[in-house]
Design an enzyme around this catalytic site. Structure first.
Site: not given
Length: 456
Positions: A219, A362
Site C-alpha cells: 500500500e 470496501k
C-alpha cells in the site's frame, strides 16, 4: 424513425468485461458500459490480501498453469455471457434494480456463482456511465441520484495514510498490518495532503538514518523490520515532529491491527507470528489472551497519539470486540473491517451488540454499489463513523474517492504517499475539492461525531 426519448438515451447499449492487472501484478476484472447516448463508463475492481471470511467471493480460475490460479477469465466470461444479455436495454440510472438483477442472476448468498469481482465491475461501470450521460461528476450523481440526498455542499474526507506496512501487506516482521497518519489539524484536503507528504518524507529520512530499509509494502508505506509496534509508533511520532507538526494535535495515528491474521482459533490466543518467526519476540510472552490483547492496545493508546484502531481483535471474537469498544470507545474510534465485511446484515448485528463504533467500507467485500450504500446508511443511522477503504491489490480506478465524498463519510483510507494507484485517489480528492470550491468542507477533528478525542 422516431427520435429517442430522454429515457432511451440512458439505456445500456453494450456491456463487456476484460482482464486487466492490479497493483500486485495479478489479473482483475474491468468492465465497460456504453449507453444509447454514446456515453460510457469503465470500472476496475481491486483485490484484498488479508480478507475477511464473510467477504463476497472473488472468483478466480484456479488453474495453476495460468497466473498461479489467480486468473479471472471465468469472471470475465460471466459478465460477457450471463450478465450482459440481461442488462442490455435497461436504464442505467436504475442502479438498485440493476444490482438486484445481478444478485438474482447469481443466486448465492456470497456471489460465488458469478463472482463479486464480476458483479462489482458491472455495478460501478453502470454508475459511471449514467453520471457521464447526465454530464455530472460521479460523486454528485451518486449523492443526488443513487442515494437521493439532494446535496450541494459536501464533506471532504480526512485521509488515513498508511506510512508503515506490516502483516499480510509486507515481507517484514511486523505483525500489525497498517500504521497510519491522520492530518486532523488541516483545514483543507490540499493542506492535509501537504502535511502527509512532508511527514512521509521525514519518515523516509529517519529510516535511512537508522539504517532501516525504505522498501515499500503493497500500500505504498515503508516496510522496515522492527521489533514491536512501539518501535513503529516511535518512528511515526518522531517523523511528525521532524516535519514540523504536533503529534496528537496536527496529526494523529490510526492502526489497522488485522488481528484475525494472527489469531489462533484453537487456543483462542493472539500469537505474534511474524515477530516470533524472526526470533525477536518471546513466544510465551507474545501469545496473548483477549483480555491481554485489549490491555496491550489500551497501553498503546495511553502512550501514543492514537485516535483509531481497526480490527483490534479477531473477526471471530465478537465478545472481545464488545469489551474493546466498552474499554476504549469513548475516546478512540474502533473500526470493524473483517468483523463486518461491508455486509449490511452483519453490520446490523454489530450495531445491536455495540461491537464497534465505526465501520470500514470496501466495495468488493459485498460486491454491489447498492449493498455498499446500504451498509453505509446502517452505520449512519447508528451514529457510527464510516471509513471508505481501498484494497491492497488496487488499480487506478478512483471510484472510492467519489463514493467517500458522495456519502459524506468524512474519512478514507487509501494508502500512502507513494504508488500511483494510491496517489490517483488523493489526486481525485483534490480535483473534487477544486470543483466544489466553497461548497467543500474539511472537518478535521470534527469528523469524529460519536467519540470525544483527547487531543494533545
Amino acid at each position: 424513425m422516431s427520435a429517442q426519448t430522454g429515457t432511451d438515451l440512458f439505456k445500456i447499449a453494450d456491456l463487456f468485461a476484460y482482464q486487466v492487472f492490479d497493483s500486485r501484478g495479478f489479473p482483475t476484472v474491468a468492465c465497460v458500459v456504453k449507453l444509447a447516448s454514446g456515453h460510457t463508463g469503465e470500472a476496475m475492481v481491486p483485490s484484498g490480501a488479508s480478507t475477511g471470511e464473510k467477504e463476497a467471493i472473488e472468483l478466480r480460475d484456479g488453474d495453476p498453469k495460468a497466473y498461479f490460479g489467480k486468473g479471472v477469465s471465468q469472471a470475465v466470461q460471466n459478465v460477457n455471457q450471463t450478465i450482459a444479455p440481461k442488462l442490455i436495454g435497461l436504464n442505467a440510472t436504475d442502479q438498485a434494480a440493476i444490482d438486484a438483477l445481478m444478485i438474482q442472476l447469481d443466486g448465492t448468498p456470497n456471489k460465488a456463482k458469478l463472482g463479486a469481482n464480476a458483479i462489482l465491475a458491472v455495478s460501478l461501470a453502470v454508475a459511471k456511465a449514467a453520471a457521464s450521460a447526465q454530464k455530472t461528476s460521479l460523486f454528485k450523481y451518486l449523492a443526488n441520484q443513487v442515494m437521493g440526498l439532494n446535496k450541494t455542499e459536501f464533506i471532504l474526507t480526512v485521509p488515513m495514510l498508511n506510512v508503515i506496512n506490516g502483516g499480510a501487506h509486507a515481507d517484514n516482521n511486523i505483525d500489525f498490518q497498517e500504521f497510519m497518519i491522520m492530518p486532523l489539524g488541516a483545514n483543507s484536503m490540499h493542506q492535509a495532503l501537504k502535511m502527509a507528504s512532508e511527514t512521509f518524507h521525514a519518515l523516509q529520512k529517519l529510516l535511512k538514518q537508522r539504517g532501516l530499509n525504505t522498501n515499500k509494502g503493497d500500500e505504498g508505506g515503508f516496510a522496515p523490520n522492527l521489533k514491536l509496534a512501539e518501535e513503529a509508533l516511535d518512528l511515526m511520532v518522531e517523523a511528525i515532529k521532524a516535519a514540523g507538526y504536533q503529534p496528537g494535535s496536527d496529526i494523529a495515528i490510526a492502526l489497522d491491527v488485522a488481528a484475525s491474521e494472527f489469531y489462533d482459533d484453537t487456543t483462542k490466543r493472539y500469537v505474534f507470528k511474524k515477530g516470533i518467526k524472526a526470533k525477536i519476540l518471546d513466544e510465551k510472552e507474545w501469545s496473548l489472551t483477549t483480555a491481554q490483547m485489549i490491555a496491550y492496545l489500551k497501553k498503546l493508546t495511553e502512550q501514543y497519539p492514537i485516535i483509531s484502531i481497526e480490527d483490534g481483535l479477531s473477526e471471530h471474537d465478537w465478545e472481545g470486540m464488545e469489551t474493546l469498544t466498552k474499554t476504549l470507545g469513548q475516546h478512540i474510534q474502533i473500526v470493524g473491517d473483517d468483523l463486518y465485511c461491508t455486509n449490511p446484515a452483519i453490520a446490523e448485528k454489530g450495531v445491536a451488540h455495540k461491537a464497534t463504533n465505526s465501520i470500514l467500507i470496501k466495495l468488493n467485500q459485498i460486491g454491489t454499489l447498492t449493498e455498499t450504500i446500504k451498509a453505509i446508511n446502517i452505520a449512519k443511522d447508528a451514529n457510527w463513523s464510516q471509513v471508505i477503504s481501498h484494497r491492497s491489490g488496487e488499480t487506478e480506478d478512483t471510484t472510492i474517492a467519489d463514493l467517500a465524498v458522495a456519502a459524506c463519510t468524512g474519512q478514507i483510507k487509501t494508502g500512502s504517499m507513494s504508488r500511483s494507484e494510491r496517489i490517483a485517489k488523493y489526486n481525485r480528492l483534490l480535483q473534487i475539492e477544486l470543483e466544489l470550491g466553497n461548497n467543500a468542507k474539511y472537518l478535521g477533528w470534527n469528523t469524529f461525531k460519536n467519540i470525544k478525542p483527547q487531543k494533545a
